[in-house]
Scaffold this active site. Structure first.
Site, PDB file in Angstrom:
ATOM      1  N   ARG A 115       0.846  -1.191   0.000  1.00  0.00           N
ATOM      2  CA  ARG A 115       0.000   0.000   0.000  1.00  0.00           C
ATOM      3  C   ARG A 115       0.879   1.238   0.000  1.00  0.00           C
ATOM      4  NH1 ARG A 115      -3.442  -2.496  -1.606  1.00  0.00           N
ATOM      5  NH2 ARG A 115      -5.605  -2.727  -0.956  1.00  0.00           N
ATOM      6  N   GLU A 153      -4.868   7.058  -5.407  1.00  0.00           N
ATOM      7  CA  GLU A 153      -4.967   6.386  -6.703  1.00  0.00           C
ATOM      8  C   GLU A 153      -6.246   6.811  -7.391  1.00  0.00           C
ATOM      9  OE1 GLU A 153      -4.502   2.182  -6.028  1.00  0.00           O
ATOM     10  OE2 GLU A 153      -2.505   2.425  -5.211  1.00  0.00           O
ATOM     11  N   HIS A 176      -1.044  -0.119  -9.778  1.00  0.00           N
ATOM     12  CA  HIS A 176      -1.693  -1.047  -8.837  1.00  0.00           C
ATOM     13  C   HIS A 176      -2.136  -2.333  -9.561  1.00  0.00           C
ATOM     14  CE1 HIS A 176      -4.081  -1.253  -4.815  1.00  0.00           C
ATOM     15  NE2 HIS A 176      -3.690  -2.457  -5.194  1.00  0.00           N
TER      16      HIS A 176
HETATM   17  C1  3PG Z   1      -5.840  -6.016  -2.741  1.00  0.00           C
HETATM   18  O1  3PG Z   1      -5.764  -5.348  -1.701  1.00  0.00           O
HETATM   19  O2  3PG Z   1      -6.566  -7.001  -2.844  1.00  0.00           O
HETATM   20  C2  3PG Z   1      -4.987  -5.636  -3.908  1.00  0.00           C
HETATM   21  O3  3PG Z   1      -4.190  -4.544  -3.606  1.00  0.00           O
HETATM   22  C3  3PG Z   1      -5.812  -5.395  -5.159  1.00  0.00           C
HETATM   23  O4  3PG Z   1      -6.568  -4.234  -5.143  1.00  0.00           O
HETATM   24  P1  3PG Z   1      -7.605  -3.945  -6.343  1.00  0.00           P
HETATM   25  O5  3PG Z   1      -8.707  -4.943  -6.236  1.00  0.00           O
HETATM   26  O6  3PG Z   1      -8.111  -2.567  -6.121  1.00  0.00           O
HETATM   27  O7  3PG Z   1      -6.870  -4.116  -7.626  1.00  0.00           O
END
Ligand code: 3PG
Length: 537
Positions: free
Chosen positions: A240, A269, A289
């Protein structure tokens, strides 16, 4: 004949999830599904009132304003692992169960981590960019190998352990910093565990972060920590944004203090390069991400999210709930609420006051109300006590099995000594070298802390508290007050506890703002101060 109308639940899918999950919801006769994956906050505020459940990823923010309008909402399911986009406190207040699906996407995150490590060491992305510009730059693109290098894994939970196994296959030396997992587990993985983060940073050629974002992990790696790393080292953050301080990261990359960084996650983000100037630096590899962004992971989490949401709505079975998994009637919930809050304060306080590896936990209580069902309070105490330890995902549902797997003994029972409180909860933890205990009570519906390590107090826990262990000598409190005043930190309240004149004492100071790690180090150096703990609730 009276035909009872079957109960239908309205479920909103507010972020993009795989079709396999949508189909499971559509095929369930008790569910009406609405898909609106571009929905903005304002539109969501207007519409949320009619939904019983929501499925989200990290884009949609579940905050107080939204929950206040969500009159029917019972379940929020996160199709993924991290739930820092969901305000858990406000969901708890409204009895909304929050579910996550941590099993679905861990492998995808592990594989991206390895991909980034290899890319950074062999300059694959930079080579591709250079080729696209028509260049043939073999000389400038000489890489290094993973074999025989040291990787430091920060957080050895499910994802960290997966990274460790892959790194072993690359014949790397694997070390880790994790305050929770027992040494035996690290030994099984062939990983050397360190108690000090700085040691891991100093020794590693690659540092990779696998921790959730919590108040304890925010800015865990700042400029001081980054400057401890080797000049050839690369830092990888697929966990994160915010665990590594982003301003500090830009500074050390620009000054070439470390060799590089691979960043997949950002505090805000979608990430704006104007906010994160390390995007675009040649020694920084950035991705949007992508950790869980694989076909397989998205199908897994979508299916799990759909199945768990249906179960939660229909049968009140809460799989991977990160908050209350038990059904209290509305009246009971009102009565229990201040005790839940007390439990959460006691767990958080103790978890941050003593950060050593816990071997035993005991919870003792006196209360006519809680005698009937202590489970909710037990769950909230354990979850908050262990959440500040570095585990990837602790939920109310898995906490018992996590304690068992890790050989942590648990004892729960009624408090059997005389105590002059109508209701009372006391939590004890034992580590290898210490025993720490804290007790609290609910007075006129407000939680209060009444004892820390055998010393008596009477205060309502605040958002930030400094707990100072000191020798009871004149001037200590004055010095503390002057120091905080100079730093512009306002003192909201203060309580002192001591056994006898001149002995060891504890001061609890409630403050309005969070002091920096440097402030804490300076405070520790004040005369007659033995130890300082920053507690944030
Ligand atoms: C999570 O916490 O499961 C991952 O970081 C993925 O996040 P996202 O579903 O927003 O891509």
């Amino acid at each position: 004949m009276i035909i009872l109308e079957e109960k239908k639940f309205n479920v909103l899918i507010a972020d993009n999830i795989a079709k396999e999950g949508v189909d499971i919801l559509r095929d369930n006769k008790n569910i009406n599904v609405e898909i609106n994956t571009d929905i903005g906050h304002e539109e969501l505020l207007e519409k949320i009132g009619s939904f019983d459940a929501m499925i989200v990823r990290s884009r949609t923010k579940i905050n107080r304003e939204l929950v206040n309008k969500a009159k029917k909402l019972k379940v929020v399911t996160r199709a993924g692992t991290g739930y820092d986009n969901i305000d858990l406190d406000v969901c708890n207040e409204h009895g909304i169960v929050v579910l996550i699906t941590p099993l679905g996407n861990a492998n995808a995150v592990v594989e991206l981590t390895l991909g980034l490590m290899i890319d950074a060491s062999r300059h694959i992305s930079n080579a591709n960019l250079s080729m696209c510009k028509g260049k043939w730059e073999k000389k400038n693109l000489k890489g290094t190998e993973l074999k025989n290098k040291t990787v430091g894994i920060i957080g050895l939970g499910r994802i960290g352990a997966g990274v460790a196994k892959r790194c072993k296959a690359f014949e790397m030396n694997v070390i880790a910093y994790d305050k929770f997992i027992p040494k035996d587990r690290a030994d099984d993985l062939g990983v050397t565990l360190y108690n000090d983060l700085i040691d891991v940073l100093k020794l590693s050629d690659y540092v990779t972060i696998h921790l959730p974002l919590t108040p304890q992990t925010t800015d865990l790696i700042g400029e001081t920590e980054l400057r401890e790393m080797k000049p050839n080292a690369v830092i990888i953050n697929v966990a994160r944004g915010g665990v590594v301080n982003e301003e500090a990261l830009y500074k050390v990359l620009e000054e070439n203090v470390i060799a590089g960084a691979c960043i997949d996650v950002y505090s805000h983000e979608p990430a704006d390069p104007k906010e994160y100037p390390f995007i675009g630096l040649s020694n920084c590899l950035t991705t949007p991400h992508l950790g869980a962004n694989t076909v397989e992971a998205q199908i897994n989490v979508a299916k799990l999210a759909a199945e768990h949401t249906i179960q939660a709505l229909n049968s009140k079975i809460f799989i991977d709930a990160v908050n209350i998994p038990f059904k209290l009637t509305e009246d009971m919930a009102d009565l229990y609420r201040p005790y839940m809050l007390l439990g959460s304060h006691l767990g958080k306080f103790l978890g941050q006051y003593n950060e050593e590896r816990i071997q035993e936990v005991a919870i003792k209580y006196k209360s006519n109300l809680l005698k009937n069902n202590f489970e909710p309070i037990k769950a909230v105490i354990l979850q908050t006590l262990f959440e500040s330890r570095f585990m990837d995902t602790i939920t109310y549902m898995n906490i018992d099995s996590i304690l068992e797997e890790n050989g942590i003994e648990l004892e729960i029972g009624e408090y059997d000594k005389y105590i002059n409180f109508e209701n009372y909860i006391k939590v004890y933890i034992k580590t290898e070298n210490t025993e720490t205990k804290i007790a609290g009570t609910v007075f006129i519906e407000r939680p209060k802390i009444v004892e820390i390590n055998g010393l008596f107090f009477d205060f309502e826990p605040a958002d930030y508290m400094l707990v100072i262990e000191n020798i009871d000598k004149p001037g200590v409190i004055g010095n503390l007050g002057t120091f905080l005043g100079e730093k512009g930190i306002n003192i909201a309240g203060m309580q002192l506890g001591r056994k006898e004149k001149g002995s060891e004492a504890i001061a609890v100071i409630s403050i309005d703002d969070r002091p920096t790690p440097d402030d804490l180090n300076e405070l520790k150096k004040l005369p007659n101060v033995l130890e300082i703990h920053l507690i944030s609730l």
